[in-house]
Design an enzyme around this catalytic site. Structure first.
Site, PDB file in Angstrom:
ATOM      1  N   GLN A 153      -9.955 -30.120  -8.584  1.00 36.77           N
ATOM      2  CA  GLN A 153     -10.662 -30.204  -7.306  1.00 36.77           C
ATOM      3  C   GLN A 153     -11.939 -29.364  -7.354  1.00 36.77           C
ATOM      4  O   GLN A 153     -12.985 -29.764  -6.830  1.00 36.77           O
ATOM      5  CB  GLN A 153      -9.753 -29.718  -6.164  1.00 36.77           C
ATOM      6  N   ASP A 159     -19.609 -30.240  -8.172  1.00 35.66           N
ATOM      7  CA  ASP A 159     -20.611 -31.282  -8.368  1.00 35.66           C
ATOM      8  C   ASP A 159     -21.432 -31.308  -7.081  1.00 35.66           C
ATOM      9  O   ASP A 159     -21.081 -31.975  -6.108  1.00 35.66           O
ATOM     10  CB  ASP A 159     -19.932 -32.632  -8.616  1.00 35.66           C
ATOM     11  N   ARG A 162     -22.706 -34.626  -5.609  1.00 38.59           N
ATOM     12  CA  ARG A 162     -21.630 -35.331  -4.895  1.00 38.59           C
ATOM     13  C   ARG A 162     -21.344 -34.680  -3.553  1.00 38.59           C
ATOM     14  O   ARG A 162     -21.432 -35.317  -2.497  1.00 38.59           O
ATOM     15  CB  ARG A 162     -20.371 -35.323  -5.758  1.00 38.59           C
ATOM     16  N   GLY A 186      -7.339 -40.283   0.732  1.00 42.04           N
ATOM     17  CA  GLY A 186      -7.266 -39.500  -0.492  1.00 42.04           C
ATOM     18  C   GLY A 186      -8.007 -38.189  -0.302  1.00 42.04           C
ATOM     19  O   GLY A 186      -8.987 -37.902  -0.981  1.00 42.04           O
ATOM     20  N   GLU A 208      -3.183 -37.603   1.894  1.00 38.09           N
ATOM     21  CA  GLU A 208      -3.223 -37.196   0.487  1.00 38.09           C
ATOM     22  C   GLU A 208      -1.825 -37.313  -0.107  1.00 38.09           C
ATOM     23  O   GLU A 208      -0.866 -36.759   0.428  1.00 38.09           O
ATOM     24  CB  GLU A 208      -3.736 -35.757   0.351  1.00 38.09           C
ATOM     25  N   GLU A 238      -0.862 -46.568   1.276  1.00 34.07           N
ATOM     26  CA  GLU A 238      -0.153 -47.835   1.376  1.00 34.07           C
ATOM     27  C   GLU A 238       1.163 -47.706   2.140  1.00 34.07           C
ATOM     28  O   GLU A 238       1.757 -48.709   2.543  1.00 34.07           O
ATOM     29  CB  GLU A 238       0.138 -48.381  -0.033  1.00 34.07           C
ATOM     30  N   GLU A 252     -13.723 -40.509  -0.985  1.00 33.81           N
ATOM     31  CA  GLU A 252     -14.459 -40.476  -2.253  1.00 33.81           C
ATOM     32  C   GLU A 252     -13.595 -41.228  -3.263  1.00 33.81           C
ATOM     33  O   GLU A 252     -12.845 -40.624  -4.032  1.00 33.81           O
ATOM     34  CB  GLU A 252     -14.721 -39.021  -2.684  1.00 33.81           C
ATOM     35  N   GLU A 261      -9.699 -45.909 -12.054  1.00 28.90           N
ATOM     36  CA  GLU A 261      -8.610 -45.314 -11.279  1.00 28.90           C
ATOM     37  C   GLU A 261      -8.116 -46.222 -10.155  1.00 28.90           C
ATOM     38  O   GLU A 261      -7.105 -45.952  -9.533  1.00 28.90           O
ATOM     39  CB  GLU A 261      -8.975 -43.931 -10.717  1.00 28.90           C
ATOM     40  N   HIS A 410     -20.625 -35.379 -12.006  1.00 28.45           N
ATOM     41  CA  HIS A 410     -19.437 -35.309 -12.866  1.00 28.45           C
ATOM     42  C   HIS A 410     -18.998 -36.695 -13.333  1.00 28.45           C
ATOM     43  O   HIS A 410     -18.128 -36.808 -14.199  1.00 28.45           O
ATOM     44  CB  HIS A 410     -18.279 -34.595 -12.150  1.00 28.45           C
TER      45      HIS A 410
END
Length: 504
Positions: A153, A159, A162, A186, A208, A238, A252, A261, A410
């Site tokens: 993290q 970054d 970002r 997420g 998360e 989900e 993100e 991913e 990154h």
């Protein structure tokens, strides 16, 4: 559950396993709070004894005898960090009371799972999703383990391109967030949820699935002026249920080449499940940019890796039978690094993904026809790719780009290197196909073909004269990640005007 009445049981005594404290009479109460959170609370009659809250999702109830049971829970409502399981021995007045308590425990626990209502600590659940059907368990386990660690993290938080772009996109568009319900898809450390709260969000649900959810709770609790409007929900997008629809999704979800991913699918599922009609998505659009490149140094570097297998006397063993396989293997790895944009042989083209409209199934496969016109005469060693995403705020529209020549992120850039380069002349057309198919290891298999057509007089009657193909696994890249090196331009090469995302 919302209509269920509270149930209360008078207990002869409760005592904590492993504790020297004497047992004491208590009252056990099942209830649903006003916010829908279900509670099982043991309240000792002794004023000096603290009440004990039990997480029904994490607790188990066992009978030790006709009048005695034990409740094992992973945590408690003490406010301390959960390190050990906790056990309570429960003594009932009679078998009828024991049976009624066990029945109530099972009923409340079952209704929580079936109905998908709120659970303690903001955890939510419902039925099994197709995430488990399309992703192999070992990949999912490694994925959630990776993102459950603070050091990874930190890598993303540091970054600054970002993180700074996300912060600016949110704060500059306060009008989109003020008084609105936001879902952070997420959420990771919870940083984007905190940004949304800073921008005036009415409430933020930070979803998360990894153990990072516990760290997010700590971080958010440590910022109480913002944290009071944030609920962390541990679970897969989900599978969880939310108490209300969202006005804005923030996430993100971008991986290497944007799609690695396969989190874009989760982002789209969150849109379909949680977002109000005409709600906003931050980001709302993504673009994959592609251009052929020439990099002799990189090509030689990869090819030389396989030279080890050309040894004919390695401790008396001939390794050459494996040389061809090793050569192919090294060229099956996409290269992740930052490169000099002057290596590009032509202007780039792009493939647009509209997150607000695309179907989840459309993310399973991409088949992109390629067409470029070479700006220089050179050897083409493959296809360079990068991406950008758009935050389409009402006040300011802001791009986050990973383009070569822009500040490095990154994500770096990605290059698919051909084992057989093709030769082109300035003005010559380069065609091909980039075909990417999702697989159950949360990534994609890449099939790339580049071809050079005849150029000059008679080209209309001529066909393709050179073609080269490769197969790569986006899951297994070569992380070169060197900083861009200065390359001397060939005499016939003209510098490209730097492309800015807003110009494309």
């Amino acid at each position: 559950m919302e209509n269920s009445k509270a149930q209360q049981f008078a207990l002869v005594s409760i005592s904590e396993l492993g504790s020297s404290s004497p047992s004491s009479p208590a009252v056990a109460r099942f209830s649903a709070a006003g916010n829908g959170v279900a509670e099982l609370r043991f309240q000792p009659e002794s004023e000096s004894a603290a009440p004990v809250n039990v997480d029904l999702q994490a607790a188990k109830l066992y009978k030790l005898g006709p009048l005695q049971s034990v409740c094992i829970s992973e945590g408690s409502d003490t406010g301390k960090e959960k390190l050990y399981s906790r056990g309570l021995t429960i003594q009932f007045k009679n078998e009828e009371e024991s049976g009624a308590f066990h029945h109530a425990f099972e009923q409340w626990e079952t209704e929580l799972v079936v109905e998908g209502k709120c659970l303690p600590n903001g955890e939510l659940t419902s039925c099994k999703s197709k995430f488990d059907d399309k992703i192999e368990p070992s990949s999912a386990k490694m994925y959630f383990h990776y993102y459950g660690q603070l050091l990874h993290q930190q890598n993303m938080l540091q970054d600054y391109v970002r993180t700074g772009t996300y912060y600016a996109a949110v704060i500059e568009n306060r009008a989109d967030f003020t008084g609105r319900v936001v879902v952070d898809v997420g959420a990771g450390s919870g940083i984007l949820s905190l940004f949304a709260a800073q921008a005036g969000a009415k409430h933020v649900y930070a979803v998360e699935a990894s153990e990072m959810a516990e760290y997010a709770r700590k971080l958010i609790a440590g910022n109480p002026s913002l944290g009071q409007r944030i609920t962390v929900i541990k679970g897969k997008v989900e599978e969880v249920e939310l108490p209300e629809k969202a006005d804005i999704l923030i996430s993100e979800p971008m991986g290497t080449l944007l799609i690695n991913e396969r989190m874009l699918e989760t982002y789209v599922i969150a849109r379909d499940r949680f977002l109000q009609p005409n709600g906003k998505m931050f980001p709302g659009v993504g673009r994959i940019h592609m251009a052929p490149f020439s990099d002799e140094y990189l090509f030689v570097e990869i090819a030389n890796k396989a030279l080890f297998w050309q040894q004919q006397n390695y401790y008396g063993v001939d390794l050459t039978p494996l040389y061809g396989s090793a050569f192919e293997g090294y060229f099956s790895q996409p290269v992740v690094d930052a490169f000099d944009p002057r290596l590009l042989v032509s202007p780039s083209m792009s493939h647009v993904i509209d997150f607000s409209k695309i179907k989840e199934e459309d993310l399973y496969e991409f088949d992109i026809p390629l067409r470029f016109v070479a700006s220089v005469g050179t050897r083409v060693h493959g296809l360079a790719c990068w991406f950008d995403v758009l935050f389409g705020g009402s006040t300011v529209q802001r791009w986050l780009t990973t383009a070569p020549g822009s500040p490095t992120t990154h994500w770096y850039q990605l290059r698919c290197v051909l084992s057989q380069p093709i030769y082109v002349m300035a003005g010559q057309e380069i065609t091909g196909r980039l075909h990417m198919i999702a697989h159950n290891a949360q990534s994609y298999t890449i099939y790339l073909t580049l071809s050079a057509k005849m150029w000059g007089p008679g080209a209309e009657q001529g066909g393709i004269i050179q073609s080269s193909s490769c197969k790569l696994d986006l899951k297994e890249p070569y992380y070169r990640m060197s900083q861009p090196q200065p390359y001397v331009m060939a005499q016939d090469q003209q510098p490209h005007q730097q492309l800015h995302s807003q110009d494309l």
